[in-house]
Each structure stands twice: as C-alpha cells, then as structure tokens.
Design a protein around this motif. Structure first.
Motif, PDB file in Angstrom:
ATOM      1  N   VAL A  52       5.798  -5.043  -2.846  1.00  0.00           N
ATOM      2  CA  VAL A  52       5.309  -4.807  -1.489  1.00  0.00           C
ATOM      3  C   VAL A  52       5.841  -5.871  -0.535  1.00  0.00           C
ATOM      4  O   VAL A  52       6.263  -5.570   0.593  1.00  0.00           O
ATOM      5  CB  VAL A  52       3.769  -4.759  -1.464  1.00  0.00           C
ATOM      6  CG1 VAL A  52       3.252  -4.737  -0.031  1.00  0.00           C
ATOM      7  CG2 VAL A  52       3.260  -3.532  -2.215  1.00  0.00           C
ATOM      8  N   ARG A  53       5.865  -7.110  -0.979  1.00  0.00           N
ATOM      9  CA  ARG A  53       6.385  -8.176  -0.116  1.00  0.00           C
ATOM     10  C   ARG A  53       7.875  -7.972   0.179  1.00  0.00           C
ATOM     11  O   ARG A  53       8.345  -8.259   1.292  1.00  0.00           O
ATOM     12  CB  ARG A  53       6.166  -9.543  -0.767  1.00  0.00           C
ATOM     13  CG  ARG A  53       4.726 -10.033  -0.709  1.00  0.00           C
ATOM     14  CD  ARG A  53       4.622 -11.508  -1.020  1.00  0.00           C
ATOM     15  NE  ARG A  53       5.017 -11.818  -2.385  1.00  0.00           N
ATOM     16  CZ  ARG A  53       4.194 -11.833  -3.428  1.00  0.00           C
ATOM     17  NH1 ARG A  53       2.906 -11.535  -3.241  1.00  0.00           N
ATOM     18  NH2 ARG A  53       4.627 -12.134  -4.630  1.00  0.00           N
ATOM     19  N   LYS A  54       8.614  -7.491  -0.783  1.00  0.00           N
ATOM     20  CA  LYS A  54      10.053  -7.326  -0.627  1.00  0.00           C
ATOM     21  C   LYS A  54      10.402  -6.064   0.162  1.00  0.00           C
ATOM     22  O   LYS A  54      11.208  -6.100   1.092  1.00  0.00           O
ATOM     23  CB  LYS A  54      10.724  -7.270  -2.003  1.00  0.00           C
ATOM     24  CG  LYS A  54      12.236  -7.054  -1.962  1.00  0.00           C
ATOM     25  CD  LYS A  54      12.965  -8.240  -1.333  1.00  0.00           C
ATOM     26  CE  LYS A  54      12.971  -9.446  -2.245  1.00  0.00           C
ATOM     27  NZ  LYS A  54      13.877 -10.504  -1.755  1.00  0.00           N
ATOM     28  N   ALA A  55       9.827  -4.923  -0.216  1.00  0.00           N
ATOM     29  CA  ALA A  55      10.225  -3.630   0.362  1.00  0.00           C
ATOM     30  C   ALA A  55       9.290  -3.139   1.460  1.00  0.00           C
ATOM     31  O   ALA A  55       9.700  -2.357   2.318  1.00  0.00           O
ATOM     32  CB  ALA A  55      10.312  -2.571  -0.742  1.00  0.00           C
ATOM     33  N   GLY A  56       8.037  -3.580   1.420  1.00  0.00           N
ATOM     34  CA  GLY A  56       7.044  -3.089   2.372  1.00  0.00           C
ATOM     35  C   GLY A  56       6.345  -1.851   1.850  1.00  0.00           C
ATOM     36  O   GLY A  56       6.976  -0.943   1.311  1.00  0.00           O
TER      37      GLY A  56
END
Length: 260
Positions: A128-132
C-alpha cells in the motif's frame, strides 16, 4: 455488473487453461485454447471496444524458463492499452511500480500477501505504501475444502487457512480498491459457476469485485446477476468466442450493457 475481459499468458502464449491443472513443475497445464495472436492484439481489441478493467495474468513463476517471454507479452499488452488493464502474477512491493509505470491501472496481488497459509499484513502495508490503495486489487481466488471456500495462492497451487467470507472481504478491503476471485474448482471448465462463491460476493458487495470461473452460457450470467445482486463483475474465458467458445463477444457486451 460489468464485463471484465482477460488475457491469460502461459509459456509466452495467450491461453485458456483449466485452472486446477496448472503446475509450475515443467510449466504444465491442461489447455483449452492457445491463441495465434499475442497479448497486445487482445489489449488493442479491448481498447477499441471501450471495455476497461480487464486483467492480464502471468501464469509462469519467475523461476520458469518461459517467464521472460510471458512478462514481455504482459508489458506489451499494457503499453497497447495504457490505463485500461490490470496485471497480476508475481507482483510484490519491489516490482509493482514497474507494471504501473508500464500502463497498468492496478496491480493484482496474491502470493505476496498470503504466505504460510496466513495474511501477511506487513507485506500488505508495504504494498500500500509503494503502490497506493487505489491501485491495488487483491486476488482472493478460492477452492472448496471442508465445507467452505479457502483462498489459494501461487497460481492456485497452495492452500491457505483464510476463508473467503464477508468478514475476510471486509478486513482486506481496507487495503485495496477491488477484489478478483477465481473459483478454482471450475476455472477453465465452462461448466457452470460456483453459486456459493457468487452469493458470498454479492452479499458483501461494498467495493468492486470480479468473479471468474465456469461461465458457460447466458443462463450463468443471469444466475451471477441474481446471486451477485447485480454488483459482481464477471470474466468469461473459455466460453467466449475470442478464445474458441460459443458465447459471442457482441452478445456478451450487449447483455452486460443491459445490466448497468
């Protein structure tokens, strides 16, 4: 209820396979259809048809001798229809951006999140932090076991202890934009849908979810519409005329337009 097309790539070819037959060992699978066209052809066809939200699935692991060919096919399809297709197969926190930057609207993730039979929340949060959250689809494909449906991973070859249930969907929806669910016991057989799976998805139905597996004719679409309360999107593989089946593309699109 929307129609979500697919591009399944195995050993560098666009195929329709019997899902439960897929084996990483020697890259084996029981094939229903092997296309003479490449993945970009299908992506361009979907683009010209104005159909969005379809998915590309890489069916070879990175250890396969065919992985390079399969990945190249997937990337060419994304470039042919930027923003129009999702992609899954070996997606992790460290490679998700490559696919998004190549044109994927979303990355579809299973094995990175479901490990050792459990939900790996640490990996889910990294993703989630990387791709959203808005660009993540969680693949919660399932197989029936002991009277319930359990999520399976690693190209449907490994069982988990995580049940497909409204509670599971509720919990995981905090981390994703959509769900994709292959009913593995009927995937690629064009012999009828898993009605219980469709009902679970329809009873929850809070964010977009796409059902795949077993659709053989328009009566199955009617069942899915009813059980899914007109909220569950659908993929048709082996039964579709694009992949050698009897259901005509134009008639499917027309039927689905009537469901809006």
């Amino acid at each position: 209820m929307e129609f979500r097309p697919c591009i399944d790539i195995h050993n560098g070819k666009v195929k329709q396979i019997v899902g439960g037959s897929l084996r990483d060992l020697q890259d084996n699978a029981e094939e229903n259809f092997v296309s003479g066209q490449d993945a970009a052809f299908y992506a361009d066809f979907y683009k010209k048809s104005g159909i969005t939200g379809g998915h590309i699935i890489l069916l070879n692991p990175e250890s396969s001798r065919y992985y390079g060919e399969t990945k190249a096919q997937a990337l060419s399809a994304l470039r042919a229809y930027p923003g129009g297709l999702q992609v899954g197969g070996g997606i992790r926190e460290d490679n998700a951006l490559e696919y998004l930057e190549s044109g994927a609207s979303h990355v579809i993730v299973t094995s990175y999140v479901f490990q050792n039979g459990k939900i790996e929340y640490g990996n889910l949060e990294k993703l989630v932090r990387k791709a959203g959250k808005s660009q993540i689809v969680l693949d919660v494909s399932c197989r029936r076991r002991d009277g319930a449906y359990y999520i399976v991973t690693d190209r449907w070859q490994k069982d988990t202890d995580v049940k497909l249930s409204e509670e599971t969907l509720e919990r995981l929806s905090l981390y994703c934009d959509e769900f994709l669910v292959h009913a593995v016991d009927v995937e690629g057989m064009a012999n009828g849908i898993e009605e219980e799976v469709a009902a679970i998805l329809g009873n929850w139905g809070k964010i977009p979810v796409t059902y795949a597996g077993g659709v053989r004719d328009f009566s199955d679409l009617e069942k899915l519409k009813k059980l899914g309360k007109n909220k569950v999107n659908v993929t048709i593989g082996s039964a579709l005329d694009l992949f050698g089946g009897n259901m005509k593309w134009e008639e499917v699109v027309s039927f689905m337009d009537g469901c809006r």
